[in-house]
Scaffold this motif. Structure first.
Motif, PDB file in Angstrom:
ATOM      1  N   ALA A 150       4.905  47.732 -63.208  1.00 53.70           N
ATOM      2  CA  ALA A 150       5.048  46.895 -64.397  1.00 53.70           C
ATOM      3  C   ALA A 150       4.843  47.739 -65.646  1.00 53.70           C
ATOM      4  O   ALA A 150       4.068  48.692 -65.640  1.00 53.70           O
ATOM      5  CB  ALA A 150       4.028  45.766 -64.379  1.00 53.70           C
ATOM      6  N   LEU A 198       8.824  43.835 -64.858  1.00 54.78           N
ATOM      7  CA  LEU A 198       8.256  43.989 -63.527  1.00 54.78           C
ATOM      8  C   LEU A 198       9.360  44.291 -62.530  1.00 54.78           C
ATOM      9  O   LEU A 198      10.390  43.611 -62.522  1.00 54.78           O
ATOM     10  CB  LEU A 198       7.558  42.682 -63.120  1.00 54.78           C
ATOM     11  N   CYS A 216       9.682  44.911 -58.345  1.00 53.45           N
ATOM     12  CA  CYS A 216       9.015  44.871 -57.038  1.00 53.45           C
ATOM     13  C   CYS A 216      10.043  45.091 -55.938  1.00 53.45           C
ATOM     14  O   CYS A 216      11.202  44.705 -56.083  1.00 53.45           O
ATOM     15  CB  CYS A 216       8.326  43.534 -56.808  1.00 53.45           C
ATOM     16  N   CYS A 231       4.959  47.200 -56.362  1.00 55.75           N
ATOM     17  CA  CYS A 231       5.338  46.722 -57.690  1.00 55.75           C
ATOM     18  C   CYS A 231       4.971  47.732 -58.772  1.00 55.75           C
ATOM     19  O   CYS A 231       3.962  48.426 -58.668  1.00 55.75           O
ATOM     20  CB  CYS A 231       4.619  45.407 -58.016  1.00 55.75           C
ATOM     21  N   GLN A 286       6.687  41.976 -70.822  1.00 58.72           N
ATOM     22  CA  GLN A 286       6.477  42.698 -69.586  1.00 58.72           C
ATOM     23  C   GLN A 286       7.783  42.832 -68.820  1.00 58.72           C
ATOM     24  O   GLN A 286       8.615  41.931 -68.835  1.00 58.72           O
ATOM     25  CB  GLN A 286       5.452  41.943 -68.734  1.00 58.72           C
ATOM     26  N   LEU A 329       2.082  39.380 -62.512  1.00 63.14           N
ATOM     27  CA  LEU A 329       1.700  40.335 -63.534  1.00 63.14           C
ATOM     28  C   LEU A 329       1.548  39.713 -64.894  1.00 63.14           C
ATOM     29  O   LEU A 329       0.730  40.153 -65.687  1.00 63.14           O
ATOM     30  CB  LEU A 329       2.692  41.498 -63.552  1.00 63.14           C
TER      31      LEU A 329
END
Length: 171
Positions: free
Chosen positions: A66, A81, A83, A64, A79, A23
């Motif tokens: 984000a 993230l 998952c 995922c 960011q 990402l």
């Protein structure tokens, strides 16, 4: 079903680097030529799914989500993230800066205390980048079409994960 070790130097590190870079680097590709910064337009939430392919050929679906925070110039990105697959979870935090088409930054997989760096280049709607940490490296290729991102990751060397492919959508 693939089972992932929690050893920071083995598959956890690989997964953390892979997912972080997925990402992070895909964000770089969002820019159009002539835009002030490559991250403009990324602020907000993205989600998607994909496949992890293990070295032994086994595959597993991964989901995922984000969240991106971009500065006013579009040249700095933070960011978060998250998952998950049936047997694996990770949470990654990333910071990336773009200067003249080159990007650099850092990532950390917060649940396991693993961290590394990211470097690469963006050209139009394509990104080619490398992620690295102690004992691990991977190549990332990202393509952007509108509000969709296509990400391919190939760990280098002898790793448990041989490939990751994820499709993300903004919204």
């Amino acid at each position: 079903m693939a089972v992932f070790s929690l050893k920071p130097s083995a598959s956890c590190l690989k997964k953390a680097v892979i997912a972080s870079a997925i990402l992070l680097i895909s964000a770089q590709a969002q820019a159009e030529p002539g835009s002030e910064g490559p991250f403009l337009g990324l602020s907000g939430h993205w989600s998607g799914a994909g496949t992890i392919t293990m070295a032994n050929g086994a595959t597993e679906r991964i989901r995922c989500k984000a969240a991106y925070a971009v500065n006013a110039t579009g040249k700095s990105l933070q960011q978060t993230l998250r998952c998950a697959s049936d047997s694996y979870r990770l949470e990654i935090s990333t910071n990336v800066i773009s200067e003249g088409g080159s990007l650099s930054g850092s990532w950390a997989e917060v649940t396991r205390g693993v961290a590394g760096n990211i470097s690469g280049r963006a050209s139009g709607a394509e990104i080619v980048a490398n992620v690295a940490a102690a004992g691990f490296a991977a190549r990332l290729d990202v393509r952007i079409q509108g509000d969709k991102q296509s990400v391919s990751i190939r760990p280098q060397g002898d790793t448990e994960v041989s490939a990751v492919s994820i499709a993300l959508r903004k919204g």
